[in-house]
Design a protein around this motif. Structure first.
Motif, PDB file in Angstrom:
ATOM      1  N   PHE A  68       0.778  -1.211   0.197  1.00 51.09           N
ATOM      2  CA  PHE A  68      -0.156  -0.113   0.082  1.00 51.09           C
ATOM      3  C   PHE A  68       0.935   1.357  -0.088  1.00 51.09           C
ATOM      4  N   VAL A  69       1.832   1.147   0.927  1.00 49.81           N
ATOM      5  CA  VAL A  69       2.851   2.333   0.874  1.00 49.81           C
ATOM      6  C   VAL A  69       3.355   2.606  -0.423  1.00 49.81           C
ATOM      7  N   ALA A  70       4.053   1.523  -0.851  1.00 45.63           N
ATOM      8  CA  ALA A  70       4.678   1.584  -2.181  1.00 45.63           C
ATOM      9  C   ALA A  70       3.842   2.212  -3.342  1.00 45.63           C
ATOM     10  N   SER A  71       2.517   1.607  -3.492  1.00 42.49           N
ATOM     11  CA  SER A  71       1.529   1.902  -4.515  1.00 42.49           C
ATOM     12  C   SER A  71       1.360   3.406  -4.159  1.00 42.49           C
ATOM     13  N   TRP A  72       0.880   4.037  -3.030  1.00 42.86           N
ATOM     14  CA  TRP A  72       0.699   5.303  -2.888  1.00 42.86           C
ATOM     15  C   TRP A  72       1.828   6.223  -3.424  1.00 42.86           C
ATOM     16  N   TYR A 122      11.983   2.468   0.628  1.00 38.34           N
ATOM     17  CA  TYR A 122      11.637   1.707   1.657  1.00 38.34           C
ATOM     18  C   TYR A 122      10.636   0.561   1.784  1.00 38.34           C
ATOM     19  N   ALA A 123       9.443   0.995   1.065  1.00 38.66           N
ATOM     20  CA  ALA A 123       8.350   0.151   1.118  1.00 38.66           C
ATOM     21  C   ALA A 123       8.627  -0.910  -0.016  1.00 38.66           C
ATOM     22  N   THR A 124       9.389  -0.640  -1.100  1.00 38.07           N
ATOM     23  CA  THR A 124       9.613  -1.438  -2.193  1.00 38.07           C
ATOM     24  C   THR A 124      10.700  -2.608  -1.833  1.00 38.07           C
ATOM     25  N   ASN A 125      11.519  -2.093  -1.027  1.00 36.02           N
ATOM     26  CA  ASN A 125      12.662  -2.944  -0.592  1.00 36.02           C
ATOM     27  C   ASN A 125      12.787  -3.590   0.782  1.00 36.02           C
ATOM     28  N   THR A 126      11.826  -3.423   1.484  1.00 35.05           N
ATOM     29  CA  THR A 126      12.066  -3.880   2.831  1.00 35.05           C
ATOM     30  C   THR A 126      11.269  -5.144   3.057  1.00 35.05           C
ATOM     31  N   ALA A 128       9.024  -7.979   4.850  1.00 37.61           N
ATOM     32  CA  ALA A 128       8.023  -7.855   6.005  1.00 37.61           C
ATOM     33  C   ALA A 128       8.619  -8.071   7.384  1.00 37.61           C
ATOM     34  N   ALA A 129       9.659  -9.227   7.401  1.00 34.33           N
ATOM     35  CA  ALA A 129      10.182  -9.602   8.634  1.00 34.33           C
ATOM     36  C   ALA A 129      11.010  -8.340   9.396  1.00 34.33           C
ATOM     37  N   THR A 130      11.396  -7.386   8.528  1.00 34.68           N
ATOM     38  CA  THR A 130      12.354  -6.223   9.086  1.00 34.68           C
ATOM     39  C   THR A 130      11.668  -5.119   9.127  1.00 34.68           C
ATOM     40  N   TYR A 131      10.080  -5.120   8.956  1.00 33.51           N
ATOM     41  CA  TYR A 131       9.357  -3.825   8.936  1.00 33.51           C
ATOM     42  C   TYR A 131       9.641  -3.146  10.112  1.00 33.51           C
ATOM     43  N   GLU A 132       9.765  -1.668  10.316  1.00 32.26           N
ATOM     44  CA  GLU A 132       9.716  -1.083  11.380  1.00 32.26           C
ATOM     45  C   GLU A 132       8.804   0.426  11.203  1.00 32.26           C
ATOM     46  N   GLY A 133       7.389   0.335  11.888  1.00 26.13           N
ATOM     47  CA  GLY A 133       6.673   1.466  11.724  1.00 26.13           C
ATOM     48  C   GLY A 133       7.304   2.792  11.984  1.00 26.13           C
ATOM     49  N   LYS A 134       8.226   2.816  13.104  1.00 21.11           N
ATOM     50  CA  LYS A 134       8.979   3.852  13.306  1.00 21.11           C
ATOM     51  C   LYS A 134       9.755   4.548  12.266  1.00 21.11           C
ATOM     52  N   ARG A 135      10.435   3.576  11.455  1.00 15.17           N
ATOM     53  CA  ARG A 135      11.119   4.170  10.238  1.00 15.17           C
ATOM     54  C   ARG A 135      10.027   4.915   9.225  1.00 15.17           C
ATOM     55  N   VAL A 136       8.965   4.135   9.075  1.00 13.73           N
ATOM     56  CA  VAL A 136       8.042   4.807   8.090  1.00 13.73           C
ATOM     57  C   VAL A 136       7.698   6.371   8.436  1.00 13.73           C
ATOM     58  N   ILE A 137       7.277   6.325   9.822  1.00 20.36           N
ATOM     59  CA  ILE A 137       7.214   7.576  10.421  1.00 20.36           C
ATOM     60  C   ILE A 137       8.287   8.641  10.350  1.00 20.36           C
ATOM     61  N   GLU A 138       9.473   8.392  10.481  1.00 14.52           N
ATOM     62  CA  GLU A 138      10.514   9.039  10.498  1.00 14.52           C
ATOM     63  C   GLU A 138      10.725   9.567   8.935  1.00 14.52           C
ATOM     64  N   LEU A 139      10.683   8.546   8.016  1.00 19.18           N
ATOM     65  CA  LEU A 139      10.632   8.913   6.647  1.00 19.18           C
ATOM     66  C   LEU A 139       9.684   9.960   6.245  1.00 19.18           C
ATOM     67  N   MET A 140       8.426   9.790   6.772  1.00 25.76           N
ATOM     68  CA  MET A 140       7.298  10.765   6.481  1.00 25.76           C
ATOM     69  C   MET A 140       7.566  12.233   6.663  1.00 25.76           C
ATOM     70  N   ASP A 141       8.028  12.305   8.047  1.00 25.91           N
ATOM     71  CA  ASP A 141       8.139  13.476   8.815  1.00 25.91           C
ATOM     72  C   ASP A 141       9.172  14.199   8.114  1.00 25.91           C
ATOM     73  N   ALA A 142      10.109  13.534   7.364  1.00 24.96           N
ATOM     74  CA  ALA A 142      11.104  14.424   6.645  1.00 24.96           C
ATOM     75  C   ALA A 142      10.630  15.165   5.478  1.00 24.96           C
TER      76      ALA A 142
END
Length: 251
Positions: A68-72, A122-126, A128-142
């Motif tokens: 979903f993140v990669a598609s959006w 990040y969404a394309t290459n990560t 699922a086993a290493t997914y971190e929601g905190k990292r998604v938030i950091e990337l979006m905050d930027a």
């Protein structure tokens, strides 16, 4: 959609569409600005849906969420690339519109395109086993602040295309519709179900955006959305543009 707690109308604010307070039927530029405001609000609902749900997505659901993140993010990147390479240059070639009149929009694209691309990477290459929601938030905050400002500001610059010479209104509309047709060539199993699920037919008291031929939503729902149905669990509305609670908000 205030009755739904933490729905996709925040934390990044939506845009008031011009038609809420103005007549948009008096000029093609005003119609285009209004259509773009609705499209930008769909993008903002995607931004908010990802931002709110990212911290609560488990490893088990991460693969669907990352899709979903990669598609959006790919959809938004494609939208702005189409503007820069197609729609804006053609608008600026219309008599009465000065060269560079839309350059501020392109400058604003540059302020967040890199950050949005990093999120897409990040969404394309990560896995699922290493997914971190905190990292998604950091990337979006930027990049989110620059992106949301741009999405709001662009509506005014499109509205101001009413400076075109009298009689050129049809050319403006033709350019916009051709760009829409080009955007429509994207993967039908991804963009239509996602875009409809980012709409809200109750917004501003009710609306019918995007206008579609009768039965189109049923085709999207029963045929196009099936392939990636797991990813569409994270959308804030169903295929028929009816708001629903976000599914992954934790306890």
């Amino acid at each position: 959609m205030s009755p739904l707690s933490k729905w996709a109308d925040g934390p990044f604010p939506l845009i008031q569409t011009p038609s809420a307070t103005k007549d948009i039927s008096d000029h093609a530029a005003h119609h285009i600005a209004n259509e773009m405001a609705f499209a930008h609000n769909a993008m903002l609902r995607g931004l908010n849906s990802i931002y709110l749900q990212a911290p609560h997505v488990s490893k088990q659901d991460a693969s669907d969420f990352l899709f979903f993140v990669a598609s959006w993010s790919a959809w938004v990147l494609h939208h702005h690339d189409l503007e820069e390479t197609n729609m804006f240059p053609k608008f600026e070639a219309v008599p009465g519109i000065r060269p560079g009149q839309l350059s501020q929009n392109i400058h604003q694209h540059e302020l967040f395109a890199g950050g949005l691309k990093s999120l897409n990477d990040y969404a394309t290459n990560t896995p699922a086993a290493t997914y971190e929601g905190k990292r998604v938030i950091e990337l979006m905050d930027a990049f989110a602040h620059h992106m949301t400002k741009h999405l709001a500001d662009e509506i005014d610059t499109l509205w101001a295309l009413d400076c075109c010479e009298k009689g050129e209104e049809k050319n403006l509309l033709k350019i916009y519709e051709e760009a829409e047709a080009e955007a429509g060539k994207q993967d039908k199993t991804v963009v239509p179900p996602m875009a409809l699920g980012l709409c809200d037919k109750t917004f501003e008291g009710g609306n019918n955006w995007p206008a579609m031929p009768p039965g189109s939503a049923y085709i999207v729902h029963y045929f196009f959305s099936w392939k990636h149905r797991g990813a569409w669990r994270f959308l804030p509305s169903d295929t028929f543009r009816t708001p629903r609670p976000l599914a992954f908000l934790g306890s």
